[in-house]
Design a protein around this motif. Structure first.
Motif, PDB file in Angstrom:
ATOM      1  N   ALA A  19      38.310 122.249  12.759  1.00 26.45           N
ATOM      2  CA  ALA A  19      39.434 121.363  12.443  1.00 26.45           C
ATOM      3  C   ALA A  19      39.899 120.604  13.680  1.00 26.45           C
ATOM      4  N   ALA A  20      39.892 121.261  14.840  1.00 25.33           N
ATOM      5  CA  ALA A  20      40.349 120.605  16.061  1.00 25.33           C
ATOM      6  C   ALA A  20      39.365 119.526  16.503  1.00 25.33           C
ATOM      7  N   LEU A  21      38.077 119.817  16.456  1.00 22.07           N
ATOM      8  CA  LEU A  21      37.076 118.837  16.896  1.00 22.07           C
ATOM      9  C   LEU A  21      37.109 117.592  16.005  1.00 22.07           C
ATOM     10  N   LEU A  22      37.158 117.799  14.695  1.00 17.35           N
ATOM     11  CA  LEU A  22      37.194 116.650  13.790  1.00 17.35           C
ATOM     12  C   LEU A  22      38.537 115.932  13.859  1.00 17.35           C
ATOM     13  N   GLY A  23      39.612 116.694  14.061  1.00 20.35           N
ATOM     14  CA  GLY A  23      40.929 116.078  14.163  1.00 20.35           C
ATOM     15  C   GLY A  23      41.068 115.152  15.353  1.00 20.35           C
ATOM     16  N   LEU A  24      40.307 115.423  16.405  1.00 14.77           N
ATOM     17  CA  LEU A  24      40.380 114.602  17.607  1.00 14.77           C
ATOM     18  C   LEU A  24      39.965 113.157  17.328  1.00 14.77           C
ATOM     19  N   PHE A  25      39.098 112.954  16.325  1.00 20.80           N
ATOM     20  CA  PHE A  25      38.615 111.600  16.020  1.00 20.80           C
ATOM     21  C   PHE A  25      39.040 111.148  14.620  1.00 20.80           C
ATOM     22  N   THR A  26      40.078 111.774  14.072  1.00 26.43           N
ATOM     23  CA  THR A  26      40.627 111.366  12.786  1.00 26.43           C
ATOM     24  C   THR A  26      41.628 110.237  13.011  1.00 26.43           C
ATOM     25  N   VAL A  27      41.292 109.050  12.542  1.00 24.44           N
ATOM     26  CA  VAL A  27      42.171 107.896  12.708  1.00 24.44           C
ATOM     27  C   VAL A  27      43.326 108.016  11.723  1.00 24.44           C
ATOM     28  N   GLY A  28      44.558 107.902  12.209  1.00 25.94           N
ATOM     29  CA  GLY A  28      45.719 108.002  11.340  1.00 25.94           C
ATOM     30  C   GLY A  28      45.738 106.900  10.297  1.00 25.94           C
ATOM     31  N   ASP A  29      46.225 107.245   9.103  1.00 26.44           N
ATOM     32  CA  ASP A  29      46.217 106.245   8.040  1.00 26.44           C
ATOM     33  C   ASP A  29      47.099 105.046   8.370  1.00 26.44           C
ATOM     34  N   ALA A  30      48.158 105.237   9.176  1.00 26.45           N
ATOM     35  CA  ALA A  30      49.005 104.098   9.557  1.00 26.45           C
ATOM     36  C   ALA A  30      48.192 103.054  10.317  1.00 26.45           C
ATOM     37  N   PHE A  31      47.292 103.504  11.193  1.00 29.10           N
ATOM     38  CA  PHE A  31      46.434 102.569  11.919  1.00 29.10           C
ATOM     39  C   PHE A  31      45.479 101.852  10.960  1.00 29.10           C
ATOM     40  N   LEU A  32      44.927 102.593  10.008  1.00 28.30           N
ATOM     41  CA  LEU A  32      44.011 101.959   9.049  1.00 28.30           C
ATOM     42  C   LEU A  32      44.733 100.909   8.213  1.00 28.30           C
ATOM     43  N   TYR A  33      45.979 101.192   7.820  1.00 30.93           N
ATOM     44  CA  TYR A  33      46.740 100.208   7.054  1.00 30.93           C
ATOM     45  C   TYR A  33      47.041  98.969   7.900  1.00 30.93           C
ATOM     46  N   LEU A  34      47.361  99.183   9.173  1.00 32.19           N
ATOM     47  CA  LEU A  34      47.603  98.038  10.051  1.00 32.19           C
ATOM     48  C   LEU A  34      46.349  97.188  10.211  1.00 32.19           C
ATOM     49  N   LEU A  35      45.189  97.832  10.322  1.00 32.96           N
ATOM     50  CA  LEU A  35      43.938  97.092  10.439  1.00 32.96           C
ATOM     51  C   LEU A  35      43.649  96.306   9.164  1.00 32.96           C
ATOM     52  N   LEU A  36      43.894  96.913   8.003  1.00 31.03           N
ATOM     53  CA  LEU A  36      43.720  96.192   6.748  1.00 31.03           C
ATOM     54  C   LEU A  36      44.655  94.990   6.677  1.00 31.03           C
ATOM     55  N   GLN A  37      45.906  95.200   7.051  1.00 31.85           N
ATOM     56  CA  GLN A  37      46.894  94.118   6.995  1.00 31.85           C
ATOM     57  C   GLN A  37      46.503  92.960   7.905  1.00 31.85           C
ATOM     58  N   ARG A  38      45.963  93.278   9.090  1.00 31.68           N
ATOM     59  CA  ARG A  38      45.575  92.229  10.030  1.00 31.68           C
ATOM     60  C   ARG A  38      44.320  91.502   9.577  1.00 31.68           C
ATOM     61  N   ARG A  39      43.345  92.252   9.063  1.00 32.43           N
ATOM     62  CA  ARG A  39      42.090  91.616   8.666  1.00 32.43           C
ATOM     63  C   ARG A  39      42.273  90.694   7.469  1.00 32.43           C
ATOM     64  N   LEU A  40      43.171  91.082   6.549  1.00 32.82           N
ATOM     65  CA  LEU A  40      43.352  90.301   5.320  1.00 32.82           C
ATOM     66  C   LEU A  40      44.616  89.462   5.333  1.00 32.82           C
ATOM     67  N   ASP A  41      45.387  89.539   6.429  1.00 33.95           N
ATOM     68  CA  ASP A  41      46.622  88.764   6.575  1.00 33.95           C
ATOM     69  C   ASP A  41      47.564  88.998   5.388  1.00 33.95           C
ATOM     70  N   LEU A  42      47.793  90.291   5.064  1.00 31.80           N
ATOM     71  CA  LEU A  42      48.658  90.633   3.952  1.00 31.80           C
ATOM     72  C   LEU A  42      50.112  90.363   4.309  1.00 31.80           C
ATOM     73  N   SER A  43      50.905  89.995   3.312  1.00 31.09           N
ATOM     74  CA  SER A  43      52.333  89.794   3.508  1.00 31.09           C
ATOM     75  C   SER A  43      53.008  91.123   3.838  1.00 31.09           C
ATOM     76  N   ALA A  44      54.038  91.073   4.678  1.00 33.85           N
ATOM     77  CA  ALA A  44      54.765  92.285   5.035  1.00 33.85           C
ATOM     78  C   ALA A  44      55.385  92.957   3.825  1.00 33.85           C
ATOM     79  N   ALA A  45      55.764  92.171   2.817  1.00 32.21           N
ATOM     80  CA  ALA A  45      56.391  92.750   1.619  1.00 32.21           C
ATOM     81  C   ALA A  45      55.415  93.635   0.849  1.00 32.21           C
TER      82      ALA A  45
END
Length: 426
Positions: free
Chosen positions: A248-274
């Motif tokens: 769990a610790a080894l895999l957790g070290l490279f687990t990208v937080g979902d908040a970062f993934l959502y930010l990347l989606l928002q930036r790539r697709l230029d989603l509205s803040a709403a």
């Protein structure tokens, strides 16, 4: 609909459960699921708006947000050990868990007074303290309420109810922001009221876990009612638990937080803040639908295998975000990433606790689960710091590529060194 029962014998796990998909779950599991549902509505209302609130509203940098996300994941992880230790020593799992829920509810009100990034960080640290105190006692209450062969199913039912709250929370935040532009204070106020309801449900309807059966004592050497707990390090001598912690610790070290993934989606697709708060809804919907089936699958084929498979799905989500997006492929990208992220949580969250539960003696169940949760949370804390630093230095694409490479290498290491055999007996 899954039925529950509140009879004391069922809560203690003494009455055999009827066979079939609709057999009852113990009342403790069901009510704790309702408490988690309400609490997650409160928590996810805040979590859904927090990335934009901090980075767009308060001007926090990606590095600072990575540090804060790491704090959110694991800076107070040591308190999981404290909560577990206290619960096992006093056998008051409900009281310790309730204290954590109450502290988190108070922090939702404190967000109304926080106006700078680091005052928000301080409030979130206190909120994570509450989560650290309550998580292991709550999971121990679930684990102690069911026989070893149904651990995955019980955690699946709980996580399904928990995730229903995670689905409703962002929807509530979206509705509030739709009515009140930049209405972050309204979100925080409603979140606080909902969190208080969760504390009331816990206090009124959750029963304490049954005490473990006392060992037989001779006349010359009676066993005290509450013998002293052995040191935490003795738990790590259990080979199965030690392997689970390392995996769990080894895999957790490279687990990208979902908040970062959502930010990347928002930036790539230029989603509205709403519409940003709706991204967690897709993840939660998949998690909700998959939690129970995946938990039952883990009981049949092996919980560690399912846990590793979940990280393969997370790797797939990262690779989707790294791939070129066709002109009309934005919707497919969103669906693919959110579906894989939801399945990742279904295959890892409750499944890891279900894998560890049968490895631990009843009197040390809470402490053992806390040790595992702490190892994973500290690794995710370090991983969030590394990801935020890489984003600041080299940009989001490079940071995600490094995280995906690290996760792939970690999965290979775990496969080669037998991490998938961490749970044979359970």
């Amino acid at each position: 609909m899954y039925l529950s029962t509140t009879r004391a014998s069922d809560i203690a796990g003494d009455t055999p459960a009827p066979k079939g998909p609709l057999r009852a779950v113990p009342g403790t599991v069901f009510v704790l699921g309702l408490v988690s549902l309400v609490t997650d509505v409160s928590a996810e209302m805040v979590t859904a708006v927090l990335p934009l609130y901090l980075m767009a509203g308060l001007g926090m940098s990606p590095l600072a947000f990575g540090a804060l996300d790491g704090l959110h994941q694991g800076a107070t992880a040591v308190l999981r050990l404290a909560g577990g230790r206290i619960a096992d020593r006093t056998r008051r799992h409900k009281l310790v868990a309730g204290t954590g829920y109450a502290l988190s509810a108070a922090c939702k009100a404190a967000l109304l007074l926080a106006t700078t990034p680091w005052s928000v960080a301080a409030v979130l640290a206190a909120d994570r303290t509450g989560k650290g105190l309550r998580t292991a006692p709550r999971d121990a209450l679930i684990s102690l309420s069911v026989p070893p062969g149904e651990q995955g199913r019980a955690f699946g039912v709980h996580r399904a109810l928990d995730t229903a709250g995670a689905l409703l929370g962002p929807l509530a935040a979206f509705g509030i922001l739709w009515v009140a532009v930049d209405g972050y204070e309204a979100v925080f106020t409603v979140s606080c009221c909902v969190a208080v309801l969760g504390v009331v449900l816990l206090a009124l309807f959750v029963r304490e876990a049954p005490a473990p059966p006392p060992a037989l004592a001779s006349a010359s050497a009676p066993i005290p009612a509450r013998p002293p707990l052995p040191p935490v390090r003795t738990l790590l001598r259990l080979p199965g638990l030690r392997r689970l912690c390392l995996t769990a610790a080894l895999l957790g070290l490279f687990t990208v937080g979902d908040a970062f993934l959502y930010l990347l989606l928002q930036r790539r697709l230029d989603l509205s803040a709403a519409f940003f708060p709706l991204l967690p809804v897709g993840t939660a919907a998949v998690f909700l639908l998959a939690a129970l089936p995946v938990g039952r699958l883990a009981d049949r084929v092996g919980r560690s295998r399912v846990f590793l498979g979940g990280h393969v799905l997370l790797l797939g989500a990262c690779l989707l975000l790294l791939a070129p997006v066709p002109a009309a492929g934005g919707a497919l990208l969103v669906v693919g990433v959110l579906a894989m992220l939801g399945l990742f949580y279904a295959a890892t969250d409750g499944v890891l606790m279900a894998a560890a539960g049968p490895l631990l003696p009843a009197g040390l169940r809470t402490t053992g689960l806390a040790v595992l949760q702490t190892a994973q949370a500290l690794a995710r804390f370090a991983g969030s710091l590394m990801f935020g630093s890489a984003w600041t230095l080299w940009g989001p694409g490079a940071a995600l590529g490094l995280a995906a490479a690290g996760l792939l290498l970690s999965l290979a290491v775990v496969a080669v060194f037998g991490g998938a055999r961490a749970e044979r007996a359970s």
